[in-house]
Design a protein around this motif. Sequence first.
Motif, mmCIF file in Angstrom:
data_model
loop_
_atom_site.group_PDB
_atom_site.id
_atom_site.type_symbol
_atom_site.label_atom_id
_atom_site.label_comp_id
_atom_site.label_asym_id
_atom_site.label_seq_id
_atom_site.Cartn_x
_atom_site.Cartn_y
_atom_site.Cartn_z
ATOM 1 N N GLY A 137 0.786 -1.229 0.000
ATOM 2 C CA GLY A 137 0.000 0.000 0.000
ATOM 3 C C GLY A 137 0.813 1.272 0.000
ATOM 4 O O GLY A 137 0.308 2.322 0.388
ATOM 5 N N VAL A 138 2.083 1.203 -0.437
ATOM 6 C CA VAL A 138 2.912 2.411 -0.494
ATOM 7 C C VAL A 138 2.540 3.170 -1.763
ATOM 8 O O VAL A 138 2.637 2.639 -2.863
ATOM 9 C CB VAL A 138 4.423 2.059 -0.503
ATOM 10 N N PRO A 139 2.103 4.436 -1.626
ATOM 11 C CA PRO A 139 1.645 5.171 -2.818
ATOM 12 C C PRO A 139 2.782 5.728 -3.650
ATOM 13 O O PRO A 139 3.877 5.985 -3.156
ATOM 14 C CB PRO A 139 0.809 6.309 -2.213
ATOM 15 N N ALA A 140 2.498 5.923 -4.942
ATOM 16 C CA ALA A 140 3.414 6.626 -5.837
ATOM 17 C C ALA A 140 3.162 8.121 -5.688
ATOM 18 O O ALA A 140 2.091 8.542 -5.267
ATOM 19 C CB ALA A 140 3.174 6.181 -7.277
ATOM 20 N N TYR A 141 4.165 8.916 -6.041
ATOM 21 C CA TYR A 141 4.009 10.368 -5.966
ATOM 22 C C TYR A 141 3.420 10.962 -7.238
ATOM 23 O O TYR A 141 3.124 12.137 -7.293
ATOM 24 C CB TYR A 141 5.363 11.036 -5.708
ATOM 25 N N GLN A 188 8.760 16.860 -4.920
ATOM 26 C CA GLN A 188 7.974 17.675 -5.839
ATOM 27 C C GLN A 188 8.448 17.513 -7.284
ATOM 28 O O GLN A 188 7.650 17.661 -8.210
ATOM 29 C CB GLN A 188 7.997 19.133 -5.404
ATOM 30 N N GLN A 189 9.723 17.172 -7.459
ATOM 31 C CA GLN A 189 10.200 16.835 -8.806
ATOM 32 C C GLN A 189 9.583 15.517 -9.259
ATOM 33 O O GLN A 189 9.160 15.390 -10.404
ATOM 34 C CB GLN A 189 11.724 16.712 -8.807
ATOM 35 N N LEU A 190 9.512 14.546 -8.341
ATOM 36 C CA LEU A 190 8.942 13.242 -8.677
ATOM 37 C C LEU A 190 7.449 13.349 -8.975
ATOM 38 O O LEU A 190 6.914 12.571 -9.773
ATOM 39 C CB LEU A 190 9.168 12.247 -7.525
ATOM 40 N N GLN A 191 6.772 14.305 -8.344
ATOM 41 C CA GLN A 191 5.328 14.478 -8.591
ATOM 42 C C GLN A 191 5.050 14.855 -10.043
ATOM 43 O O GLN A 191 3.948 14.623 -10.540
ATOM 44 C CB GLN A 191 4.770 15.580 -7.671
ATOM 45 N N LYS A 192 6.028 15.432 -10.723
ATOM 46 C CA LYS A 192 5.831 15.907 -12.097
ATOM 47 C C LYS A 192 5.985 14.819 -13.137
ATOM 48 O O LYS A 192 5.708 15.034 -14.327
ATOM 49 C CB LYS A 192 6.819 17.040 -12.395
ATOM 50 N N ILE A 193 6.466 13.626 -12.716
ATOM 51 C CA ILE A 193 6.658 12.535 -13.672
ATOM 52 C C ILE A 193 5.300 12.104 -14.228
ATOM 53 O O ILE A 193 4.331 11.917 -13.487
ATOM 54 C CB ILE A 193 7.356 11.332 -12.996
ATOM 55 N N ARG A 209 -5.202 10.575 2.905
ATOM 56 C CA ARG A 209 -5.856 11.720 3.543
ATOM 57 C C ARG A 209 -6.747 12.481 2.570
ATOM 58 O O ARG A 209 -7.258 13.539 2.888
ATOM 59 C CB ARG A 209 -4.792 12.662 4.115
ATOM 60 N N GLY A 210 -6.887 11.956 1.371
ATOM 61 C CA GLY A 210 -7.719 12.607 0.366
ATOM 62 C C GLY A 210 -6.890 13.319 -0.686
ATOM 63 O O GLY A 210 -5.817 13.830 -0.400
ATOM 64 N N GLY A 211 -7.394 13.331 -1.901
ATOM 65 C CA GLY A 211 -6.687 13.969 -3.006
ATOM 66 C C GLY A 211 -5.644 13.048 -3.614
ATOM 67 O O GLY A 211 -5.477 11.893 -3.189
ATOM 68 N N LEU A 212 -4.964 13.556 -4.617
ATOM 69 C CA LEU A 212 -3.930 12.781 -5.294
ATOM 70 C C LEU A 212 -2.554 13.107 -4.730
ATOM 71 O O LEU A 212 -2.285 14.248 -4.333
ATOM 72 C CB LEU A 212 -3.947 13.081 -6.797
ATOM 73 N N MET A 213 -1.683 12.109 -4.721
ATOM 74 C CA MET A 213 -0.318 12.300 -4.216
ATOM 75 C C MET A 213 0.426 13.363 -5.031
ATOM 76 O O MET A 213 1.199 14.128 -4.486
ATOM 77 C CB MET A 213 0.448 10.976 -4.250
ATOM 78 N N LYS A 214 0.162 13.428 -6.328
ATOM 79 C CA LYS A 214 0.885 14.390 -7.169
ATOM 80 C C LYS A 214 0.475 15.835 -6.878
ATOM 81 O O LYS A 214 1.157 16.766 -7.284
ATOM 82 C CB LYS A 214 0.684 14.064 -8.646
ATOM 83 N N ASP A 215 -0.644 16.009 -6.155
ATOM 84 C CA ASP A 215 -1.115 17.357 -5.833
ATOM 85 C C ASP A 215 -0.756 17.806 -4.420
ATOM 86 O O ASP A 215 -1.121 18.918 -4.009
ATOM 87 C CB ASP A 215 -2.642 17.426 -5.999
ATOM 88 N N LEU A 216 -0.053 16.955 -3.652
ATOM 89 C CA LEU A 216 0.292 17.336 -2.277
ATOM 90 C C LEU A 216 1.177 18.582 -2.274
ATOM 91 O O LEU A 216 2.141 18.672 -3.031
ATOM 92 C CB LEU A 216 1.042 16.199 -1.570
ATOM 93 N N SER A 217 0.854 19.518 -1.394
ATOM 94 C CA SER A 217 1.667 20.732 -1.277
ATOM 95 C C SER A 217 2.939 20.427 -0.495
ATOM 96 O O SER A 217 3.038 19.415 0.203
ATOM 97 C CB SER A 217 0.873 21.830 -0.568
ATOM 98 N N GLU A 218 3.891 21.332 -0.578
ATOM 99 C CA GLU A 218 5.166 21.135 0.123
ATOM 100 C C GLU A 218 4.971 21.066 1.632
ATOM 101 O O GLU A 218 5.641 20.305 2.330
ATOM 102 C CB GLU A 218 6.161 22.235 -0.266
ATOM 103 N N GLY A 219 4.024 21.831 2.163
ATOM 104 C CA GLY A 219 3.752 21.802 3.606
ATOM 105 C C GLY A 219 3.197 20.464 4.058
ATOM 106 O O GLY A 219 3.541 19.970 5.136
ATOM 107 N N LYS A 220 2.344 19.853 3.231
ATOM 108 C CA LYS A 220 1.776 18.545 3.582
ATOM 109 C C LYS A 220 2.855 17.455 3.523
ATOM 110 O O LYS A 220 2.874 16.550 4.358
ATOM 111 C CB LYS A 220 0.615 18.206 2.642
ATOM 112 N N ILE A 221 3.734 17.552 2.556
ATOM 113 C CA ILE A 221 4.822 16.565 2.455
ATOM 114 C C ILE A 221 5.739 16.691 3.678
ATOM 115 O O ILE A 221 6.111 15.690 4.295
ATOM 116 C CB ILE A 221 5.618 16.757 1.142
ATOM 117 N N TYR A 222 6.079 17.934 4.033
ATOM 118 C CA TYR A 222 6.945 18.164 5.188
ATOM 119 C C TYR A 222 6.283 17.628 6.466
ATOM 120 O O TYR A 222 6.936 16.985 7.291
ATOM 121 C CB TYR A 222 7.244 19.665 5.325
#
Length: 202
Positions: free
Chosen positions: A141-145, A196-201, A153-166
């Motif tokens: 169950g490890v998600p991709a970025y 955040q670079q990986l989120q752009k893949i 917690r809702g939403g897509l991993m690629k849309d997580l803000s920097e504050g949420k990742i931190y």
Amino acid sequence: MKGSILAMNKNKIVAASFVVLALAVTTLSSCRNKNNPGLEYARNMYDHIAYDPDQPNKNFANGQTAQTPPANTSPVGFVKYEYANTKEGYEAAGLNLHNPLAKTPQNLLSGKHYFTVFCGPCHGEKGDGKGHLVQIEKFTGVPAYHGDAASSRGGLMKDLSEGKIYHTIMYGLNNMGSHASQLTPDQRWKVVMYVQQLQKIQ
């Protein structure tokens, strides 16, 4: 000349014999009495003058060495984190926390290094959720970025803000433990930058 060489060899033999004899006497004397270890080298290196934290200490009223820090003080190098480990704290961090580091090639390279060491075993080096611990079925169950991977917690991993990742690095989530003790604040922000670079893949 031959006599002087023989004399030198005899001196070496006598010196070596003396060293061996001294070592034998020291070893036998320390084995004779189990309560007395015999000669000890640099005793002050492990019987130090300073108090151990758990040692009684008559210098303080409560008799303890480890004392509670004075009010309104912080340890050297401590960076206060204002956001609680709650859904509300997560959302607030997502809105208000921003990376203080400049997006430079060096910071991204450092972020990649820390990500590879601390995050890659589960999230995969490409952030695809297929790290080696996932592949040997230790974790699931490890998600991709990137892509359509959903956050728990809702939403897509690629849309997580920097504050949420931190915030997630600080406290952990689900099977992921906190990395606050392994990564300094600057190192965490470098990881965020790389994620955040990986989120752009695509």
